[in-house]
Design an enzyme around this catalytic site. Structure first.
Site, PDB file in Angstrom:
ATOM      1  N   CYS A 193     -46.396   4.900  61.010  1.00 57.52           N
ATOM      2  CA  CYS A 193     -45.058   5.455  60.765  1.00 57.52           C
ATOM      3  C   CYS A 193     -43.986   4.413  61.125  1.00 57.52           C
ATOM      4  O   CYS A 193     -43.891   3.384  60.479  1.00 57.52           O
ATOM      5  CB  CYS A 193     -44.886   6.776  61.507  1.00 57.52           C
ATOM      6  N   HIS A 229     -49.276   9.698  60.351  1.00 58.71           N
ATOM      7  CA  HIS A 229     -49.690   9.790  61.755  1.00 58.71           C
ATOM      8  C   HIS A 229     -51.161  10.210  61.851  1.00 58.71           C
ATOM      9  O   HIS A 229     -51.455  11.386  62.041  1.00 58.71           O
ATOM     10  CB  HIS A 229     -48.835  10.832  62.486  1.00 58.71           C
ATOM     11  N   GLU A 285     -53.098   9.955  64.286  1.00 60.97           N
ATOM     12  CA  GLU A 285     -53.375  10.471  65.622  1.00 60.97           C
ATOM     13  C   GLU A 285     -53.121  11.967  65.742  1.00 60.97           C
ATOM     14  O   GLU A 285     -53.531  12.594  66.726  1.00 60.97           O
ATOM     15  CB  GLU A 285     -52.544   9.708  66.671  1.00 60.97           C
TER      16      GLU A 285
END
Length: 192
Positions: free
Chosen positions: A80, A173, A175
């Protein structure tokens, strides 16, 4: 060539996450699930203690030290805003950039927070199963240089993941999902 997702070759021994802002805790948790020692990087001298670095959404003033480590072959992944940080060109960006990866990245290309979305992406290095990506005020990769490999596009052709040698950039993202394939792919870059 980095290992495929199903390949069980050893991963990077110590993966750092730039812990200044963004989802660094989630990245560290993913590294832990992969059995990789995660280092919460907050000081420039810590870059000497790691084998690879993830830059989550957020920026750092450790650009000079980071460039030295990249020149030495350390893999770096910008997710990002981290992709903005490592791009060579970000039109209208007022802050200094690391200028590591030959690409142009447009900030907030998909709109504001309310315009956040999710999409399933085909990412060849990750295998046949689509990767479910979360886009939050995401940038888009608007240009890639000749040495940059496009890894994923949205259905409209927009580039959202790319790789240049040991540099990796994603507009989304990873994660925020429980899918560890992108982290595994990134950690394998240090072993190629």
């Amino acid at each position: 060539m980095p290992s495929a997702v199903g390949d069980r070759r050893p991963l990077t021994a110590r993966g750092g996450v730039l812990g200044l802002q963004g989802d660094f805790a989630e990245h560290l948790a993913t590294l832990d699930r992969l059995g990789v020692e995660g280092v919460d990087v907050r000081r420039p001298e810590q870059l000497d203690e790691i084998d690879a670095l993830i830059i989550p959404g957020g920026e750092s003033t450790t650009i000079g030290k980071l460039k030295d480590r990249v020149a030495e072959g350390m893999p770096v992944w910008g997710t990002c805003a981290g992709a903005i940080f490592i791009a060579k060109d970000v039109p209208g960006h007022p802050h200094p950039l690391a200028s590591l990866m030959d690409m142009s990245v447009e900030r907030n290309a998909f709109g504001r927070q309310i315009d956040s979305f999710e999409a399933d992406l085909d990412v060849k290095p990750l295998g046949p199963k689509p990767f479910h990506a979360v886009f939050i005020r995401a940038p888009r990769i608007s240009r890639v240089g000749p040495g940059v490999e496009v890894l994923a596009r949205l259905d409209d052709g927009t580039v959202v993941a790319a790789r240049q040698g040991r540099l990796l950039a994603t507009s989304f993202h990873p994660e925020l999902t429980h899918d560890e394939r992108f982290h595994r792919f990134f950690l394998s870059l240090g072993k190629s």
